[in-house]
Design an enzyme around this catalytic site. Structure first.
Site, PDB file in Angstrom:
ATOM      1  N   SER A 172       0.861  -1.182   0.000  1.00 40.25           N
ATOM      2  CA  SER A 172       0.000   0.000   0.000  1.00 40.25           C
ATOM      3  C   SER A 172       0.891   1.224   0.000  1.00 40.25           C
ATOM      4  O   SER A 172       2.064   1.162   0.387  1.00 40.25           O
ATOM      5  CB  SER A 172      -0.884  -0.002   1.250  1.00 40.25           C
ATOM      6  OG  SER A 172      -1.495   1.257   1.459  1.00 40.25           O
ATOM      7  N   TYR A 185      -1.954  -0.665  10.612  1.00 45.18           N
ATOM      8  CA  TYR A 185      -2.013  -0.996   9.187  1.00 45.18           C
ATOM      9  C   TYR A 185      -0.736  -0.557   8.477  1.00 45.18           C
ATOM     10  O   TYR A 185      -0.121  -1.323   7.735  1.00 45.18           O
ATOM     11  CB  TYR A 185      -3.233  -0.332   8.556  1.00 45.18           C
ATOM     12  CG  TYR A 185      -3.336  -0.519   7.061  1.00 45.18           C
ATOM     13  CD1 TYR A 185      -3.694  -1.749   6.524  1.00 45.18           C
ATOM     14  CD2 TYR A 185      -3.076   0.538   6.187  1.00 45.18           C
ATOM     15  CE1 TYR A 185      -3.775  -1.926   5.145  1.00 45.18           C
ATOM     16  CE2 TYR A 185      -3.163   0.367   4.820  1.00 45.18           C
ATOM     17  CZ  TYR A 185      -3.508  -0.865   4.301  1.00 45.18           C
ATOM     18  OH  TYR A 185      -3.588  -1.034   2.943  1.00 45.18           O
TER      19      TYR A 185
END
Length: 255
Positions: A139, A152
């Protein structure tokens, strides 16, 4: 003339392949001729999208025995996995002072441990062949901090560290290791985050969605097919020198 873009004879594994980015990558690989095994926790979801070279097998990437057994079974069925796409993951924001150890560990177990276990299980078979590609879906949060999502972001940073180290371990061999780093993609994950942001902040659902749209430099959500196209590029001719890279797919420079 030989089609150098064909993946005929190649076996790919895509974790989290039943929806979103994983499904887009799986279908793109299958369209190029690969036999693609997709995994996810719910067999019924996989069954809905299987077919045309895509085979669904339920697997929890957090479970080492399940990963090893599944990789062994699908290798017997379709040959060694030469394209490994650790994509399974969860994306959920939570402030650190509200993050308990259970939340943290589940994030790491899914996003980082799951990728490690998947790659580890696939490597022995891949190393018996003369070609292999590991394409991890990280990501943009793996390259920079993400407000309100420390767990995350940490898991995705860790995934990039794993990929970069593997690229060094196998330098000069016919296997490459790269990470795709997309911004916000128009998938069910964004839909869920939209509602979570709205609930957490008190803003409207529409405004919560705009937060994610505006985080992408070109001010729109990405399409999953854009990420799949990058994965295809890494399996195509001329990709052999693309190794240890973090490919940003976010509409502009972000890091």
């Amino acid at each position: 003339m030989t089609d150098t873009t064909s993946l005929s004879g190649k076996h790919a594994l895509v974790t989290g392949g039943g929806t979103g980015i994983g499904l887009a990558i799986a279908q793109a690989l299958a369209a190029r001729g690969a036999q693609v095994t997709i995994t996810g926790r719910r067999q019924e979801v996989l069954d809905q999208v299987a077919g045309d070279g895509v085979f669904g097998v339920a697997m929890d990437v957090r479970d080492e025995d399940a990963v090893n057994d599944t990789v062994a079974a699908v290798t017997r069925a379709r040959g060694p996995i030469q394209i490994c796409v650790p994509n399974a993951g969860i994306a959920e924001g939570r402030a650190v002072h509200k993050t308990d150890l259970e939340f943290w560990r589940n994030m790491m177990a899914t996003n980082l441990d799951g990728a490690f276990l998947t790659i580890k299980a696939c490597l022995p078979g891949m190393r018996q062949t003369d070609w292999g590609r590991v394409i991890a879906v990280s990501s943009i949060a793996g390259l920079r901090g993400l407000p309100g999502a420390a767990a995350y972001a940490a898991s995705k940073h860790g995934l990039i560290g794993l990929i970069r180290s593997l690229s060094e371990d196998y330098m000069g061999q016919p296997y490459t290791f790269n990470a795709l780093c997309p911004g916000y993609v128009d998938t069910p994950i964004v839909d869920r985050n939209q509602e979570a942001i709205a609930e957490r902040t008190g803003m409207s659902s529409e405004d919560a969605r705009k937060v994610m749209i505006n985080a992408n430099r070109h001010k729109r959500l990405l399409d999953a097919d854009e990420v799949a196209a990058a994965a295809l590029w890494l399996t195509g001719p001329g990709s052999q020198s693309i190794n240890g890279q973090c490919i940003q797919i976010s509409g502009g420079q972000t890091v």
